[in-house]
Write an enzyme that holds these catalytic residues in place. Structure first.
Site, short mmCIF file in Angstrom:
data_model
loop_
_atom_site.label_atom_id
_atom_site.label_comp_id
_atom_site.label_asym_id
_atom_site.label_seq_id
_atom_site.Cartn_x
_atom_site.Cartn_y
_atom_site.Cartn_z
N SER A 1 1.65 -9.70 -0.69
CA SER A 1 1.29 -8.27 -0.67
C SER A 1 1.57 -7.59 0.66
O SER A 1 1.76 -6.37 0.72
CB SER A 1 -0.19 -8.11 -1.03
OG SER A 1 -0.98 -8.81 -0.09
N LYS B 1 0.81 -1.23 0.00
CA LYS B 1 0.00 0.00 0.00
C LYS B 1 0.84 1.28 0.00
O LYS B 1 0.41 2.31 -0.52
CB LYS B 1 -0.94 0.02 1.21
CG LYS B 1 -1.98 -1.10 1.19
CD LYS B 1 -3.05 -0.83 0.15
CE LYS B 1 -4.18 -1.86 0.25
NZ LYS B 1 -5.17 -1.69 -0.85
N GLU C 1 -9.67 5.80 3.18
CA GLU C 1 -10.50 4.77 3.77
C GLU C 1 -9.62 3.55 3.99
O GLU C 1 -8.64 3.38 3.27
CB GLU C 1 -11.67 4.41 2.85
CG GLU C 1 -11.35 3.39 1.74
CD GLU C 1 -10.26 3.84 0.78
OE1 GLU C 1 -10.20 5.05 0.50
OE2 GLU C 1 -9.47 3.00 0.33
#
Lengths: 276, 402
Positions: free
Chosen positions: B384, B96, B118
């Protein structure tokens, strides 16, 4: 040239030298029968046009009051078909003209052609699809018109001139002028630059200008007089329905209160005409 | 809607269309901001100084390039050569951060001082809070109450870095509701606020921007595969919730002859409400400003979803994934909560790596397809993120006390 039901509303209000009052109700909160009764009461009070909100699970243009109202309606199992049935009964009964306020998700899922055909046969005069901005709306606007319905378009305070001009081209019925950057919901004050914004739009189009988002009562009608052709009130009315979740307010009380509020608004928008 | 003559990489068009998917279904209030963002991104992308600054941050702040690790013991178990693209080794522990830093730089370029975001599992919230702290931007993260409960560690991290974490109590109190609230906040504050959307979802240009910023994953992997075994991999597997790590991993390979597999959260089973597998079980529709596959009922109302992984618990998916699915380019499958939990433990015991529950779905697929593989096959898994954030929830689900 035939004139749409919405155009006729504004032809009347303009000839009477006044603004239109357009209340909003959520279909199915607390149930569909109550929505029908509210439409009757609002029509009795001579409101000019009623927006019927189709409850949607993920509204992004709506504030917390209307979202909560949608959630209540959905929890009771309201379906799109129930809304068309109820509207059909009301329009046959001679209600004020009705406009559907509906998220594109619902229109798309039901199918554009079927949704428009059902809306027309239920007696709706037009549609407002708040998440279908001008750029995406041109083809849909055309199909809406083919079904004899108006597609009302929204203009925000953040809309630059080049966008406003494109939106005006695709709009019919009236222009829904969002008073503030933000979601729906009653606010104490309207922003001072709103009237200038309306005056600038007025130079660009003869379409009626109706102001919504943040309008809550008769006191704001005075500010808009001479600048707008209509006012839309949503959250303030939906708030009356919240009271049904306590046990001390009956359905008759709520209908009476909404009726009294509407009567006050109808009086406010007619003030100029009655004084003239 | 795709045509074979046009390379699949040549999307979206100027209107944000990935074939028939994508576009912009948002209130007019947001349209100007989206146009402004589209222009700002196009100008940034063409600006060598912007790219230099981002590359420098990715190298010296995030720790890129991260390794492509040959997982030997997992390979034995899986019956093929397994390589893990180690996004878990990034600063803040997940992919991210690639997107949050890129968008924070865009925010500075647009002269906006406030950021909203969010988050579901909290990884995007932590990454955004980190980027905002790094650049002195005000930060507000919307997070569902249920996710706040599931991801307390990440909530603490965000607050420690100076972000406000705003609990969302509407609806299912998860990622979908946090997204609704973030969009609402953005409508009211759009003049001075940038919304750092965390996945390849939402209205144009977000799916494009997030994919591009995440594509660093696939670009690095491509070079690393050449170095490790002298060719492209046979298959790449990545988990898909909104789909940002998978989009970043797949995109640089999309025009190549490499099998691509996206794994969705199959949850407790195929019944509505028990999973969050939008591509496997959804229908075409509109959610959060984009046209894509959505889990919805016959009226177009969004269905409730479930996944053991808060980061995959979302009823929609990025429009580019829908495009790839319909073009037949990427195969999308789902695995269950239980299989993901098993894979979490397998990775821990075989490799000494605690994977995020999201990535555990991709590993579960690999283990489940062992019998279909040959020993010479090279498979890359996008790891991830790391699973530190999930240990409390895994322990709770397994009925163990920490």
């Amino acid at each position: 040239m035939s004139s749409s039901a919405i155009s006729q509303v504004f032809e009347t209000t303009r000839s009477e030298g006044r603004m239109a009052f357009m209340p909003f109700v959520t279909a199915g909160d607390p149930d569909i029968q109550m929505t029908g009764e509210l439409i009757q009461e609002l029509s009795r009070q001579k409101v000019d046009l009623i927006e019927v909100g189709f409850p949607y699970s993920d509204p992004i243009a709506d504030g917390p009051v209307i979202q909560a109202s949608y959630t209540r309606a959905l929890q009771k199992g309201i379906r799109v078909g129930d809304i068309f049935d109820m509207v059909s009964a009301q329009t046959k009964n001679g209600s004020a003209p009705l406009v559907a306020m509906v998220a594109y998700s619902l229109v798309f899922r039901v199918g554009v052609e079927r949704f428009l055909a059902d809306a027309k046969s239920a007696g709706f005069a037009g549609l407002i699809v708040p998440d279908l901005p001008g750029d995406e709306a041109s083809e849909f606007a055309e199909r809406t018109r083919q079904h004899g319905l108006d597609l009302v378009q929204l203009i925000a305070p953040t809309t630059p001139v080049h966008r406003a001009e494109k939106i005006i081209e695709a709009a019919s019925g009236f222009l829904y002028c969002i008073s503030i950057a933000g979601t729906t919901g009653a606010r104490d004050q309207l922003p001072p630059e709103l009237t200038e914004h309306l005056d600038r739009l007025r130079e660009k189009t003869d379409l009626p200008l109706a102001v919504g988002f943040g309008v809550s009562g008769p006191e704001q009608v005075d500010i808009l007089r001479g600048h707008a052709d209509g006012v839309i009130v949503g959250s303030r009315i939906v708030r009356y329905l919240e009271k049904l979740s306590d046990k001390f307010t009956s359905r008759d009380d709520v209908i009476r209160e909404v009726g009294e509020f509407a009567a006050g608004m109808v009086k406010a928008v007619r003030q100029v005409a009655s004084q003239a | 809607m795709s045509t074979s003559s046009v390379p699949l990489s040549q999307v979206p068009d100027a209107a944000g269309r990935f074939g028939e998917f994508g576009r912009r279904f948002v209130p007019e209030t947001l349209m100007h901001a989206l146009e402004e963002l589209t222009e700002a991104y196009a100008s940034a992308k063409a600006d060598p100084e912007f790219n230099r600054q981002l590359d420098d941050l990715l190298m010296n702040y995030v720790g890129r390039p991260n390794p492509l690790y040959h997982a030997e013991r997992l390979s034995e178990q899986a019956g093929c050569n397994v390589y893990l693209k180690r996004e878990d080794l990034n600063h803040t522990g997940a992919h991210k951060i690639n997107n949050s830093l890129g968008q924070a730089l865009l925010c500075l370029r647009m002269g906006k001082k406030r950021v909203i975001a969010e988050t579901g599992a909290g990884q995007h919230g932590v990454a955004t809070a980190t980027a905002c702290a790094r650049f002195g931007l005000e930060c507000c993260v919307f997070m569902g109450e249920e996710d706040i409960r599931r991801q307390r560690l990440n909530v603490f991290k965000m607050k420690t870095m100076g972000a406000e974490v705003r609990p969302v109590t509407s609806g299912s109190r998860t990622l979908r509701d946090a997204t609704n609230e973030a969009m609402r906040d953005w409508m009211a504050t759009v003049e001075n606020t940038h919304y750092i959307l965390g996945s390849v979802v939402g209205p144009h240009p977000f799916p494009l921007i997030v994919r591009d910023f995440q594509s660093v994953i696939g670009k690095e992997a491509k070079k690393q595969c050449e170095a490790a075994f002298g060719k492209l991999p046979d298959e790449i597997v990545a988990c898909v919730g909104g789909g940002s790590n998978a989009a970043g991993m797949f995109y640089p390979f999309i025009d190549d002859d490499v099998k691509l597999t996206g794994i969705e959260p199959g949850g407790r089973g195929p019944n509505a409400g028990d999973h969050a597998a939008s591509l496997s079980h959804g229908e075409k529709g509109v959610l959060h400003g984009s046209y894509s596959y959505v889990l919805q009922d016959d009226d177009g109302q969004t269905l409730d979803v479930h996944s053991v992984s808060a980061g995959l618990d979302y009823p929609g998916v990025g429009p580019e994934h829908s495009y790839w699915k319909d073009a037949g380019r990427v195969q999308y499958l789902s695995v269950s909560d239980d299989a993901a939990l098993d894979a979490f433990r397998t990775m821990a015991t075989l490799e000494g790596i605690l994977p995020a529950l999201e990535s555990s779905h991709a590993i579960a697929h690999l283990l489940a397809t062992k019998d279909q593989r040959s020993g010479s096959e090279n498979v890359v898994i996008c790891l991830s993120g790391r699973g530190d954030k999930d240990v409390q929830e895994v322990a709770r689900v397994l009925g163990q006390e920490i």
